[in-house]
Design a protein around this motif. Structure first.
Motif, mmCIF file in Angstrom:
data_model
loop_
_atom_site.group_PDB
_atom_site.id
_atom_site.type_symbol
_atom_site.label_atom_id
_atom_site.label_comp_id
_atom_site.label_asym_id
_atom_site.label_seq_id
_atom_site.Cartn_x
_atom_site.Cartn_y
_atom_site.Cartn_z
ATOM 1 N N PRO A 24 0.832 -1.211 0.000
ATOM 2 C CA PRO A 24 0.000 0.000 0.000
ATOM 3 C C PRO A 24 0.861 1.252 0.000
ATOM 4 O O PRO A 24 1.963 1.270 0.535
ATOM 5 C CB PRO A 24 -0.810 -0.092 1.291
ATOM 6 N N ALA A 45 -10.110 5.155 -0.555
ATOM 7 C CA ALA A 45 -10.645 3.798 -0.490
ATOM 8 C C ALA A 45 -11.385 3.446 -1.778
ATOM 9 O O ALA A 45 -11.523 2.276 -2.128
ATOM 10 C CB ALA A 45 -11.572 3.646 0.709
ATOM 11 N N SER A 48 -9.332 3.097 -7.702
ATOM 12 C CA SER A 48 -9.299 1.748 -8.268
ATOM 13 C C SER A 48 -7.896 1.213 -8.526
ATOM 14 O O SER A 48 -7.694 0.015 -8.551
ATOM 15 C CB SER A 48 -10.097 1.720 -9.565
ATOM 16 N N THR A 50 -4.846 1.728 -6.841
ATOM 17 C CA THR A 50 -3.840 1.601 -5.790
ATOM 18 C C THR A 50 -4.512 1.393 -4.441
ATOM 19 O O THR A 50 -5.609 1.876 -4.215
ATOM 20 C CB THR A 50 -2.988 2.898 -5.730
ATOM 21 N N THR A 51 -3.811 0.703 -3.552
ATOM 22 C CA THR A 51 -4.263 0.566 -2.172
ATOM 23 C C THR A 51 -3.510 1.593 -1.331
ATOM 24 O O THR A 51 -2.302 1.756 -1.489
ATOM 25 C CB THR A 51 -3.960 -0.855 -1.646
ATOM 26 N N TYR A 52 -4.234 2.269 -0.453
ATOM 27 C CA TYR A 52 -3.644 3.323 0.362
ATOM 28 C C TYR A 52 -3.773 3.014 1.851
ATOM 29 O O TYR A 52 -4.770 2.464 2.295
ATOM 30 C CB TYR A 52 -4.324 4.666 0.071
ATOM 31 N N ASP A 53 -2.743 3.401 2.592
ATOM 32 C CA ASP A 53 -2.728 3.319 4.052
ATOM 33 C C ASP A 53 -2.572 4.758 4.542
ATOM 34 O O ASP A 53 -1.482 5.337 4.456
ATOM 35 C CB ASP A 53 -1.559 2.444 4.495
ATOM 36 N N ASP A 137 -6.106 10.344 -6.371
ATOM 37 C CA ASP A 137 -5.300 9.164 -6.702
ATOM 38 C C ASP A 137 -4.231 9.514 -7.743
ATOM 39 O O ASP A 137 -3.060 9.182 -7.584
ATOM 40 C CB ASP A 137 -6.220 8.052 -7.215
#
Length: 160
Positions: A24, A45, A48, A50-53, A137
């Protein structure tokens, strides 16, 4: 442990389908309004690609320590953080983590702030009322890539 934004070390672009999924993207939101961080977390969230923390830091106090412990890939910094200016925070970060991408966030619609953000070292500038999950994003991905390219160019210059 050395931070990847202090020196030329490996970066996120090493991940590829054959190397497995990318970790992430760690985002540190420096904003005295937790609601803005909650909104950013919600928007990301829905991104589409990338995953983010997403992490939140409510003040510029102890920011260097927080950056070292959190190891963010990018910082989103509010223009006004309590008594501090987001521009000063960006300059501070650039002093000890020159390759860490920073994006200035503001609710003010003033072209002069945009220019000042770039002069302070921000990779981009966002008006809080004018972005959605896709724009956020894209700006994060482009800012990370921009600083990664700067780091690579710097390494090449040092070799020359």
């Amino acid at each position: 442990m050395r931070n990847r934004y202090m020196a030329q070390t490996s970066d996120r672009s090493d991940a590829s389908p054959r190397n497995g999924p990318s970790p992430p993207v760690v985002v540190l939101v420096v904003d005295d309004n937790e609601g803005d961080c909650v909104l950013i977390r919600s928007l990301l969230a829905h991104a589409s690609s990338t995953t983010y923390d997403v992490h939140w830091e409510p003040s510029a106090e102890n920011l260097e320590e927080r950056l070292r412990s959190c190891q963010p890939d990018i910082c989103l910094i509010d223009y006004t953080i309590g008594i501090n200016s987001g521009l000063d925070v960006i300059r501070q970060i650039a002093g000890f983590m020159p390759y860490l991408p920073t994006v200035l966030l503001t609710g003010q619609v003033e072209p002069a702030i945009d220019v000042a953000a770039m002069q302070a070292g921000a990779t981009d500038f966002l008006e809080k009322s004018r972005f959605d999950s896709q724009i956020l994003d894209r700006i994060i991905r482009y800012s990370i890539e921009q600083k990664s390219n700067e780091r690579r160019l710097s390494a090449l210059v040092e070799l020359d």
